[in-house]
Design a protein around this motif. Sequence first.
Motif, PDB file in Angstrom:
ATOM      1  N   PRO A  32      72.738  43.942  -1.477  1.00 55.83           N
ATOM      2  CA  PRO A  32      73.336  43.065  -0.466  1.00 55.83           C
ATOM      3  C   PRO A  32      72.276  42.249   0.254  1.00 55.83           C
ATOM      4  CG  PRO A  32      73.158  45.300   0.375  1.00 55.83           C
ATOM      5  CD  PRO A  32      72.703  45.346  -1.054  1.00 55.83           C
ATOM      6  N   GLY A  33      72.710  41.182   0.876  1.00 55.45           N
ATOM      7  CA  GLY A  33      71.817  40.380   1.697  1.00 55.45           C
ATOM      8  C   GLY A  33      71.124  39.263   0.942  1.00 55.45           C
ATOM      9  N   ALA A  34      70.407  38.446   1.709  1.00 56.20           N
ATOM     10  CA  ALA A  34      69.657  37.323   1.144  1.00 56.20           C
ATOM     11  C   ALA A  34      68.464  37.849   0.347  1.00 56.20           C
ATOM     12  CB  ALA A  34      69.188  36.407   2.256  1.00 56.20           C
ATOM     13  N   THR A  35      68.016  37.049  -0.592  1.00 56.10           N
ATOM     14  CA  THR A  35      66.852  37.413  -1.396  1.00 56.10           C
ATOM     15  C   THR A  35      65.808  36.305  -1.324  1.00 56.10           C
ATOM     16  OG1 THR A  35      67.962  36.531  -3.356  1.00 56.10           O
ATOM     17  CG2 THR A  35      68.101  38.906  -2.990  1.00 56.10           C
ATOM     18  N   LEU A  36      64.573  36.681  -1.596  1.00 56.47           N
ATOM     19  CA  LEU A  36      63.451  35.746  -1.477  1.00 56.47           C
ATOM     20  C   LEU A  36      62.797  35.504  -2.821  1.00 56.47           C
ATOM     21  CD1 LEU A  36      61.306  34.194   0.277  1.00 56.47           C
ATOM     22  CD2 LEU A  36      60.054  36.374   0.397  1.00 56.47           C
ATOM     23  N   GLY A  37      62.491  34.254  -3.112  1.00 56.33           N
ATOM     24  CA  GLY A  37      61.719  33.880  -4.287  1.00 56.33           C
ATOM     25  C   GLY A  37      60.542  33.020  -3.874  1.00 56.33           C
ATOM     26  N   LEU A 164      52.151  37.039  -0.631  1.00 52.21           N
ATOM     27  CA  LEU A 164      52.662  38.311  -1.144  1.00 52.21           C
ATOM     28  C   LEU A 164      51.557  39.318  -1.421  1.00 52.21           C
ATOM     29  CD1 LEU A 164      55.228  36.833  -3.712  1.00 52.21           C
ATOM     30  CD2 LEU A 164      55.659  37.515  -1.358  1.00 52.21           C
ATOM     31  N   SER A 165      50.364  39.055  -0.920  1.00 53.92           N
ATOM     32  CA  SER A 165      49.228  39.924  -1.254  1.00 53.92           C
ATOM     33  C   SER A 165      48.857  40.822  -0.086  1.00 53.92           C
ATOM     34  CB  SER A 165      48.020  39.074  -1.648  1.00 53.92           C
ATOM     35  OG  SER A 165      47.591  38.295  -0.544  1.00 53.92           O
ATOM     36  N   GLY A 166      48.164  41.912  -0.411  1.00 58.64           N
ATOM     37  CA  GLY A 166      47.595  42.788   0.603  1.00 58.64           C
ATOM     38  C   GLY A 166      48.591  43.232   1.653  1.00 58.64           C
ATOM     39  N   GLN A 167      48.243  42.958   2.914  1.00 59.08           N
ATOM     40  CA  GLN A 167      49.097  43.346   4.044  1.00 59.08           C
ATOM     41  C   GLN A 167      49.946  42.186   4.551  1.00 59.08           C
ATOM     42  OE1 GLN A 167      49.134  46.622   5.017  1.00 59.08           O
ATOM     43  NE2 GLN A 167      47.751  46.879   3.274  1.00 59.08           N
ATOM     44  N   LEU A 170      55.282  39.267   3.864  1.00 60.22           N
ATOM     45  CA  LEU A 170      56.318  39.141   2.834  1.00 60.22           C
ATOM     46  C   LEU A 170      56.035  39.973   1.590  1.00 60.22           C
ATOM     47  CD1 LEU A 170      57.070  35.305   3.097  1.00 60.22           C
ATOM     48  CD2 LEU A 170      58.478  37.200   3.906  1.00 60.22           C
ATOM     49  N   ARG A 171      54.954  40.719   1.603  1.00 62.85           N
ATOM     50  CA  ARG A 171      54.644  41.556   0.439  1.00 62.85           C
ATOM     51  C   ARG A 171      55.772  42.561   0.200  1.00 62.85           C
ATOM     52  NH1 ARG A 171      50.974  43.240  -3.122  1.00 62.85           N
ATOM     53  NH2 ARG A 171      50.759  45.457  -3.564  1.00 62.85           N
ATOM     54  N   GLY A 172      56.243  42.607  -1.060  1.00 58.04           N
ATOM     55  CA  GLY A 172      57.309  43.531  -1.412  1.00 58.04           C
ATOM     56  C   GLY A 172      58.701  43.002  -1.156  1.00 58.04           C
ATOM     57  N   ARG A 173      58.796  41.791  -0.594  1.00 58.86           N
ATOM     58  CA  ARG A 173      60.114  41.221  -0.277  1.00 58.86           C
ATOM     59  C   ARG A 173      60.654  40.295  -1.356  1.00 58.86           C
ATOM     60  NH1 ARG A 173      62.797  43.951   3.636  1.00 58.86           N
ATOM     61  NH2 ARG A 173      61.413  44.451   5.379  1.00 58.86           N
ATOM     62  N   ALA A 174      59.767  39.776  -2.213  1.00 61.52           N
ATOM     63  CA  ALA A 174      60.184  38.737  -3.164  1.00 61.52           C
ATOM     64  C   ALA A 174      60.864  39.335  -4.392  1.00 61.52           C
ATOM     65  CB  ALA A 174      58.987  37.892  -3.587  1.00 61.52           C
ATOM     66  N   GLY A 175      61.982  38.749  -4.756  1.00 52.78           N
ATOM     67  CA  GLY A 175      62.662  39.123  -5.995  1.00 52.78           C
ATOM     68  C   GLY A 175      62.293  38.193  -7.133  1.00 52.78           C
TER      69      GLY A 175
END
Length: 491
Positions: A32-37, A164-167, A170-175
């Motif tokens: 569910p919910g919005a996704t990030l690319g 999307l790197s390190g700390q 958004l790291r771990g959020r992108a589909g």
Amino acid sequence: MIQKPERVFDRVREWQGLAGFVTPRRRTVVIPGATLGVVSGRRRQGKSFLLQALAEATDGMYFAATEATEAESLRLFTEALTRFTRQVVEIPFRDWNDAISYMFRAFSGRAVPLILDEFPFLCRASPALPSIIQRELGPGGSGGESVARLILCGSAMSVMGGLLSGQAPLRGRAGLELMIHPFRYRDAAEFWGVTDPRLAVLVHAIVGGTPAYRYEFTQGDVPESLDDFDSWVVRTVLNPQMPLFREARYLLAEESDIRDPALYHSVLAAIASGNATNGGIANYVGRRSDQITHPLTVLEDCALVRREPDLFRSGRARYRIVEPLITFYEAIMRRRWPELEIHRAETVWRAVRQTFQAQVVGPHFEALCRDFALDAGESVFGGQPAEIGAGVVPDPANRSQIEVDVVALAAQEPGRPRRILSLGEVKWGEVMGRHHLGRLARARELLEKKGYDTRDAVLTCYGGSGFSAELTAAADGDSRVALVGLDRLYG
């Protein structure tokens, strides 16, 4: 699957990735919910063109940011939202906290792409924006009430690479993490409409596989034949009236992390001149080796330079300029810039054409041959390469070193020697003979003594100017010898 428009050349896998992100066909678990690319890539690769086509095909929203203050960017974003949703934003956004929250809620029932192009421009004026998006995509955020497919796109590789790197928030959020690369050499030849393999190599050595250079930067001017190539160079890339003339300079100036252009141009000039090791670059620039580590790292982060390890010597590496136009500029144009600016291109080109063949086309042809080896697989080497590169083999008995231009290695198997699929020699400007094959055979012998598995290693000669009758005869009927000419390279 969303149909790719005919006007989009190639980019089949990229389109499939985008279409699958927007409308996934198979899901074992409904998320569910919005996704990030996140879509990134160097400038002029057609990212915006591709994303605009996606927005049109899916009735999505496309917003291209500009260099502006936060207040103006919010105002432009509000206008874009209003045009797309046809709903007036009654209370102006105070900041991006309001804007992102409103955006997700406005698309609570529409699974369409919301594309924010040139995202680094927004981040420059509003550094907290990635954190705001992260919060709204997280538990309790407005993204939980939405089915939007948010796509962030940008060309500033240091910025996009850091999202999307390190700390990073958004790291771990992108589909979706999609990198748009230049066309590979065969696709580039087709895109330019060049059917002569030799001409294709020459053109690619200057403009590479960057789509924008085909029409926007050369006004659709394509060399008609090998005889027209010199004239084409003079009337396009060496012509001060054409956008391509200053493009290499702009590619460097557009990177925000490059704060000392003179130093970076000197580093690039060193590599373009054949000084590709850390020590060689430092000597050329006139700095200590440790003083060029940072510039090289920045150029790598900007995807302008690539560090290529020596496959036979641990800890050794060579640097290669990724963008051919920069190599051409540093090796050919930069030294004669004042003359070129006053329209003396014909005189300059006559004087530097041999330099072009030696310092630009020759090394570039080597890189194309390594690309060929990556795709060749079992049809040429009897196995699928896991690693492609170059390497230097010490020859103590002869007090020399053998440079192997194309090395194809099989995957490492635990407890077994590393298997060499192929050792290759590349020559652009000379006919290859039996002595080239002898060098490769000597390298194979030395590597076997070092513990490599060379039993099935194919000795491959890559010739831009053909092969001698003696070498052709030696290759006939020998499965461990392969000849790759221009026709095979582009076949």
